[in-house]
Design a protein around this motif. Structure first.
Motif, PDB file in Angstrom:
ATOM      1  N   LYS A  53       1.524  15.157  14.502  1.00  0.00           N
ATOM      2  CA  LYS A  53       0.186  14.805  14.998  1.00  0.00           C
ATOM      3  C   LYS A  53       0.185  14.709  16.524  1.00  0.00           C
ATOM      4  O   LYS A  53      -0.746  15.167  17.186  1.00  0.00           O
ATOM      5  CB  LYS A  53      -0.259  13.483  14.383  1.00  0.00           C
ATOM      6  N   GLU A  54       1.237  14.142  17.100  1.00  0.00           N
ATOM      7  CA  GLU A  54       1.323  14.022  18.555  1.00  0.00           C
ATOM      8  C   GLU A  54       1.433  15.382  19.232  1.00  0.00           C
ATOM      9  O   GLU A  54       0.965  15.557  20.351  1.00  0.00           O
ATOM     10  CB  GLU A  54       2.519  13.148  18.937  1.00  0.00           C
ATOM     11  N   LYS A  55       2.050  16.356  18.548  1.00  0.00           N
ATOM     12  CA  LYS A  55       2.177  17.715  19.084  1.00  0.00           C
ATOM     13  C   LYS A  55       0.927  18.547  18.826  1.00  0.00           C
ATOM     14  O   LYS A  55       0.897  19.732  19.145  1.00  0.00           O
ATOM     15  CB  LYS A  55       3.376  18.417  18.446  1.00  0.00           C
ATOM     16  N   LYS A  56      -0.087  17.937  18.212  1.00  0.00           N
ATOM     17  CA  LYS A  56      -1.356  18.595  17.892  1.00  0.00           C
ATOM     18  C   LYS A  56      -1.214  19.688  16.826  1.00  0.00           C
ATOM     19  O   LYS A  56      -2.068  20.565  16.712  1.00  0.00           O
ATOM     20  CB  LYS A  56      -2.010  19.203  19.146  1.00  0.00           C
ATOM     21  N   VAL A  57      -0.138  19.647  16.060  1.00  0.00           N
ATOM     22  CA  VAL A  57       0.018  20.577  14.936  1.00  0.00           C
ATOM     23  C   VAL A  57      -0.801  20.082  13.753  1.00  0.00           C
ATOM     24  O   VAL A  57      -1.416  20.863  13.033  1.00  0.00           O
ATOM     25  CB  VAL A  57       1.509  20.715  14.541  1.00  0.00           C
ATOM     26  N   ALA A  58      -0.805  18.763  13.551  1.00  0.00           N
ATOM     27  CA  ALA A  58      -1.589  18.142  12.482  1.00  0.00           C
ATOM     28  C   ALA A  58      -2.690  17.305  13.111  1.00  0.00           C
ATOM     29  O   ALA A  58      -2.530  16.767  14.203  1.00  0.00           O
ATOM     30  CB  ALA A  58      -0.700  17.273  11.617  1.00  0.00           C
ATOM     31  N   LYS A  59      -3.808  17.196  12.411  1.00  0.00           N
ATOM     32  CA  LYS A  59      -4.884  16.372  12.960  1.00  0.00           C
ATOM     33  C   LYS A  59      -4.965  15.001  12.305  1.00  0.00           C
ATOM     34  O   LYS A  59      -5.578  14.088  12.851  1.00  0.00           O
ATOM     35  CB  LYS A  59      -6.226  17.089  12.853  1.00  0.00           C
ATOM     36  N   GLU A  60      -4.342  14.836  11.119  1.00  0.00           N
ATOM     37  CA  GLU A  60      -4.414  13.556  10.424  1.00  0.00           C
ATOM     38  C   GLU A  60      -3.172  13.363   9.566  1.00  0.00           C
ATOM     39  O   GLU A  60      -2.684  14.299   8.941  1.00  0.00           O
ATOM     40  CB  GLU A  60      -5.664  13.517   9.546  1.00  0.00           C
ATOM     41  N   VAL A  61      -2.670  12.122   9.534  1.00  0.00           N
ATOM     42  CA  VAL A  61      -1.535  11.752   8.690  1.00  0.00           C
ATOM     43  C   VAL A  61      -2.039  10.751   7.658  1.00  0.00           C
ATOM     44  O   VAL A  61      -2.601   9.720   8.009  1.00  0.00           O
ATOM     45  CB  VAL A  61      -0.389  11.128   9.524  1.00  0.00           C
ATOM     46  N   ILE A  62      -1.832  11.085   6.389  1.00  0.00           N
ATOM     47  CA  ILE A  62      -2.284  10.239   5.288  1.00  0.00           C
ATOM     48  C   ILE A  62      -1.067   9.813   4.485  1.00  0.00           C
ATOM     49  O   ILE A  62      -0.304  10.652   3.995  1.00  0.00           O
ATOM     50  CB  ILE A  62      -3.278  10.984   4.378  1.00  0.00           C
ATOM     51  N   ALA A  63      -0.866   8.506   4.332  1.00  0.00           N
ATOM     52  CA  ALA A  63       0.224   7.976   3.514  1.00  0.00           C
ATOM     53  C   ALA A  63      -0.329   7.638   2.140  1.00  0.00           C
ATOM     54  O   ALA A  63      -1.422   7.097   2.018  1.00  0.00           O
ATOM     55  CB  ALA A  63       0.821   6.733   4.163  1.00  0.00           C
ATOM     56  N   VAL A  64       0.423   7.949   1.086  1.00  0.00           N
ATOM     57  CA  VAL A  64      -0.027   7.675  -0.277  1.00  0.00           C
ATOM     58  C   VAL A  64       1.114   7.023  -1.066  1.00  0.00           C
ATOM     59  O   VAL A  64       2.275   7.371  -0.875  1.00  0.00           O
ATOM     60  CB  VAL A  64      -0.518   8.962  -0.981  1.00  0.00           C
ATOM     61  N   THR A  65       0.758   6.050  -1.891  1.00  0.00           N
ATOM     62  CA  THR A  65       1.740   5.409  -2.746  1.00  0.00           C
ATOM     63  C   THR A  65       1.127   5.123  -4.105  1.00  0.00           C
ATOM     64  O   THR A  65      -0.093   4.989  -4.233  1.00  0.00           O
ATOM     65  CB  THR A  65       2.292   4.111  -2.122  1.00  0.00           C
ATOM     66  N   ILE A  66       1.982   5.054  -5.113  1.00  0.00           N
ATOM     67  CA  ILE A  66       1.570   4.705  -6.474  1.00  0.00           C
ATOM     68  C   ILE A  66       2.349   3.463  -6.858  1.00  0.00           C
ATOM     69  O   ILE A  66       3.572   3.427  -6.726  1.00  0.00           O
ATOM     70  CB  ILE A  66       1.896   5.835  -7.468  1.00  0.00           C
ATOM     71  N   GLY A  67       1.645   2.426  -7.326  1.00  0.00           N
ATOM     72  CA  GLY A  67       2.359   1.230  -7.731  1.00  0.00           C
ATOM     73  C   GLY A  67       1.466   0.016  -7.842  1.00  0.00           C
ATOM     74  O   GLY A  67       0.244   0.112  -7.738  1.00  0.00           O
ATOM     75  N   PRO A  68       2.091  -1.140  -8.022  1.00  0.00           N
ATOM     76  CA  PRO A  68       1.331  -2.380  -8.162  1.00  0.00           C
ATOM     77  C   PRO A  68       0.707  -2.808  -6.839  1.00  0.00           C
ATOM     78  O   PRO A  68       0.935  -2.183  -5.793  1.00  0.00           O
ATOM     79  CB  PRO A  68       2.385  -3.382  -8.635  1.00  0.00           C
ATOM     80  N   LYS A  69      -0.024  -3.895  -6.880  1.00  0.00           N
ATOM     81  CA  LYS A  69      -0.719  -4.383  -5.689  1.00  0.00           C
ATOM     82  C   LYS A  69       0.244  -4.650  -4.524  1.00  0.00           C
ATOM     83  O   LYS A  69      -0.101  -4.469  -3.363  1.00  0.00           O
ATOM     84  CB  LYS A  69      -1.495  -5.646  -6.040  1.00  0.00           C
ATOM     85  N   ALA A  70       1.468  -5.050  -4.838  1.00  0.00           N
ATOM     86  CA  ALA A  70       2.455  -5.360  -3.802  1.00  0.00           C
ATOM     87  C   ALA A  70       2.858  -4.136  -2.984  1.00  0.00           C
ATOM     88  O   ALA A  70       3.410  -4.272  -1.889  1.00  0.00           O
ATOM     89  CB  ALA A  70       3.696  -5.996  -4.428  1.00  0.00           C
ATOM     90  N   ALA A  71       2.573  -2.935  -3.468  1.00  0.00           N
ATOM     91  CA  ALA A  71       2.923  -1.715  -2.729  1.00  0.00           C
ATOM     92  C   ALA A  71       2.062  -1.539  -1.479  1.00  0.00           C
ATOM     93  O   ALA A  71       2.342  -0.674  -0.649  1.00  0.00           O
ATOM     94  CB  ALA A  71       2.807  -0.495  -3.634  1.00  0.00           C
ATOM     95  N   GLN A  72       1.027  -2.364  -1.326  1.00  0.00           N
ATOM     96  CA  GLN A  72       0.206  -2.325  -0.112  1.00  0.00           C
ATOM     97  C   GLN A  72       1.053  -2.554   1.130  1.00  0.00           C
ATOM     98  O   GLN A  72       0.770  -2.008   2.194  1.00  0.00           O
ATOM     99  CB  GLN A  72      -0.859  -3.414  -0.156  1.00  0.00           C
ATOM    100  N   GLU A  73       2.089  -3.351   0.978  1.00  0.00           N
ATOM    101  CA  GLU A  73       2.964  -3.673   2.109  1.00  0.00           C
ATOM    102  C   GLU A  73       3.582  -2.407   2.702  1.00  0.00           C
ATOM    103  O   GLU A  73       3.657  -2.252   3.928  1.00  0.00           O
ATOM    104  CB  GLU A  73       4.053  -4.627   1.629  1.00  0.00           C
ATOM    105  N   GLN A  74       3.999  -1.479   1.847  1.00  0.00           N
ATOM    106  CA  GLN A  74       4.606  -0.251   2.336  1.00  0.00           C
ATOM    107  C   GLN A  74       3.558   0.655   2.989  1.00  0.00           C
ATOM    108  O   GLN A  74       3.850   1.333   3.968  1.00  0.00           O
ATOM    109  CB  GLN A  74       5.310   0.481   1.195  1.00  0.00           C
ATOM    110  N   LEU A  75       2.340   0.646   2.460  1.00  0.00           N
ATOM    111  CA  LEU A  75       1.271   1.411   3.107  1.00  0.00           C
ATOM    112  C   LEU A  75       0.957   0.852   4.484  1.00  0.00           C
ATOM    113  O   LEU A  75       0.739   1.604   5.433  1.00  0.00           O
ATOM    114  CB  LEU A  75       0.002   1.396   2.254  1.00  0.00           C
TER     115      LEU A  75
END
Length: 101
Positions: A48-70
């Motif tokens: 993204k900093e090199k302007k190759v990508a315009k957006e970075v999206i993180a995705v996780t599957i799991g219980p409510k506690a997985a919010q911490e990793q997001l």
């Protein structure tokens, strides 16, 4: 281009794992982002900093506690986070050991 980075919640690498006869004891164990996922988020942010990508999206599957990793991924520079919530029954089905069986 948008970059989708999967983020996995695992037992922290510095924690000594306790094994029970029926599996790993996860009670009162520190969980963190998989170190390889951290590397992937860093690489995506660099794209993204090199302007190759315009957006970075993180995705996780799991219980409510997985919010911490997001939140960790967002703090590292991801633009958005997607959390696919699971209950404890379904969460056991998406764990690596269950998938391997």
């Amino acid at each position: 281009m948008r970059v989708l980075v999967p983020v996995k919640r695992v037992v922290d690498y510095a924690v000594k794992v306790r094994v029970k006869p029926d599996g790993v004891d996860l009670a009162n164990v520190k969980m963190s982002m998989n170190p390889f996922c951290e590397i992937a988020v860093e690489e995506a942010v660099q794209l993204k900093e090199k302007k190759v990508a315009k957006e970075v999206i993180a995705v996780t599957i799991g219980p409510k506690a997985a919010q911490e990793q997001l939140r960790t991924a967002l703090a590292m520079g991801a633009d958005r986070g997607i959390h696919v919530m699971t209950d404890s029954r379904i969460d056991q089905d998406v764990q690596p050991l269950a998938v391997a069986k």
